[in-house]
Write a protein that holds these residues in place. Structure first.
Motif, PDB file in Angstrom:
ATOM      1  N   ILE A   1      53.419 -26.196  19.623  1.00  0.00           N
ATOM      2  CA  ILE A   1      52.600 -26.976  20.494  1.00  0.00           C
ATOM      3  C   ILE A   1      53.518 -27.392  21.814  1.00  0.00           C
ATOM      4  CG2 ILE A   1      51.675 -28.166  18.530  1.00  0.00           C
ATOM      5  CD1 ILE A   1      53.270 -30.572  18.975  1.00  0.00           C
ATOM      6  N   LEU A   2      52.819 -27.822  22.822  1.00  0.00           N
ATOM      7  CA  LEU A   2      53.579 -28.412  23.957  1.00  0.00           C
ATOM      8  C   LEU A   2      54.747 -29.377  23.679  1.00  0.00           C
ATOM      9  CD1 LEU A   2      53.590 -28.766  27.100  1.00  0.00           C
ATOM     10  CD2 LEU A   2      52.023 -30.664  26.806  1.00  0.00           C
TER      11      LEU A   2
ATOM     12  N   VAL B   1      56.769 -43.286  14.870  1.00  0.00           N
ATOM     13  CA  VAL B   1      56.270 -43.284  16.212  1.00  0.00           C
ATOM     14  C   VAL B   1      57.634 -44.275  16.976  1.00  0.00           C
ATOM     15  CG1 VAL B   1      55.006 -44.651  18.109  1.00  0.00           C
ATOM     16  CG2 VAL B   1      53.790 -43.537  15.822  1.00  0.00           C
ATOM     17  N   ARG B   2      58.086 -45.208  16.529  1.00  0.00           N
ATOM     18  CA  ARG B   2      59.214 -45.782  17.061  1.00  0.00           C
ATOM     19  C   ARG B   2      60.604 -44.935  17.103  1.00  0.00           C
ATOM     20  NH1 ARG B   2      57.653 -51.254  14.240  1.00  0.00           N
ATOM     21  NH2 ARG B   2      56.312 -51.902  15.936  1.00  0.00           N
ATOM     22  N   ARG B   3      60.655 -44.339  16.080  1.00  0.00           N
ATOM     23  CA  ARG B   3      61.716 -43.600  16.147  1.00  0.00           C
ATOM     24  C   ARG B   3      61.576 -42.324  17.104  1.00  0.00           C
ATOM     25  NH1 ARG B   3      61.597 -42.333  11.055  1.00  0.00           N
ATOM     26  NH2 ARG B   3      60.487 -40.383  11.074  1.00  0.00           N
ATOM     27  N   ALA B   4      60.443 -41.686  17.364  1.00  0.00           N
ATOM     28  CA  ALA B   4      60.245 -40.652  18.227  1.00  0.00           C
ATOM     29  C   ALA B   4      60.444 -41.150  19.518  1.00  0.00           C
ATOM     30  CB  ALA B   4      58.927 -40.154  18.209  1.00  0.00           C
TER      31      ALA B   4
ATOM     32  N   ALA C   1      54.307 -31.431  12.458  1.00  0.00           N
ATOM     33  CA  ALA C   1      52.995 -32.149  11.939  1.00  0.00           C
ATOM     34  C   ALA C   1      52.875 -33.463  12.361  1.00  0.00           C
ATOM     35  CB  ALA C   1      52.806 -31.887  10.416  1.00  0.00           C
ATOM     36  N   ASN C   2      53.729 -34.287  12.544  1.00  0.00           N
ATOM     37  CA  ASN C   2      53.585 -35.647  13.274  1.00  0.00           C
ATOM     38  C   ASN C   2      53.367 -35.620  14.653  1.00  0.00           C
ATOM     39  OD1 ASN C   2      53.544 -36.843  10.488  1.00  0.00           O
ATOM     40  ND2 ASN C   2      55.975 -37.372  10.792  1.00  0.00           N
ATOM     41  N   ALA C   3      54.450 -34.750  15.190  1.00  0.00           N
ATOM     42  CA  ALA C   3      54.349 -34.721  16.755  1.00  0.00           C
ATOM     43  C   ALA C   3      52.945 -34.061  17.159  1.00  0.00           C
ATOM     44  CB  ALA C   3      55.314 -33.388  17.490  1.00  0.00           C
ATOM     45  N   GLU C   4      52.249 -33.027  16.348  1.00  0.00           N
ATOM     46  CA  GLU C   4      50.931 -32.688  16.704  1.00  0.00           C
ATOM     47  C   GLU C   4      49.768 -33.807  16.520  1.00  0.00           C
ATOM     48  OE1 GLU C   4      50.434 -29.484  14.015  1.00  0.00           O
ATOM     49  OE2 GLU C   4      51.130 -28.149  15.276  1.00  0.00           O
ATOM     50  N   ALA C   5      50.012 -34.608  15.571  1.00  0.00           N
ATOM     51  CA  ALA C   5      49.113 -35.543  15.320  1.00  0.00           C
ATOM     52  C   ALA C   5      49.385 -36.771  16.424  1.00  0.00           C
ATOM     53  CB  ALA C   5      49.513 -36.340  14.176  1.00  0.00           C
TER      54      ALA C   5
END
Length: 89
Positions: free
Chosen positions: A9-10, A42-45, A57-61
């Motif tokens: 993914i991008l 989300v906060r960690r990202a 998977a979480n980045a795609e979501a």
């Protein structure tokens, strides 16, 4: 940590995620709810200046949820974020 390869993914950076959330005026909890992931993820990202330090998977979501809300991620020499223009009714 996400291992980004050609065809994945991008690549979204923490800065792009923060900017997208600001454009939408969403809280981290709202991103988490729309992405169906934990708010701590989300906060960690968002802490990363480079690619998101979360699973693919979480980045795609997160990417899908923000794009569904009208965000467009741009990459290339100058990665960024913009809102898609709303079509007049």
């Amino acid at each position: 940590m996400v291992n980004w390869r050609s065809g994945d993914i991008l690549t979204i950076t923490g800065g792009q995620l923060r900017a997208a959330r600001a454009f939408l005026r969403w809280t981290a909890q709202e991103v988490a709810d729309a992405s169906r992931i934990g708010v701590a993820t989300v906060r960690r990202a968002e802490l990363q200046d480079g690619p998101l330090g979360i699973t693919v998977a979480n980045a795609e979501a997160i990417k899908r949820a923000l794009e569904a809300a009208g965000v467009e991620f741009t990459n290339g020499g100058e990665p960024g974020v913009k809102l898609r223009r709303k079509d007049p009714a």
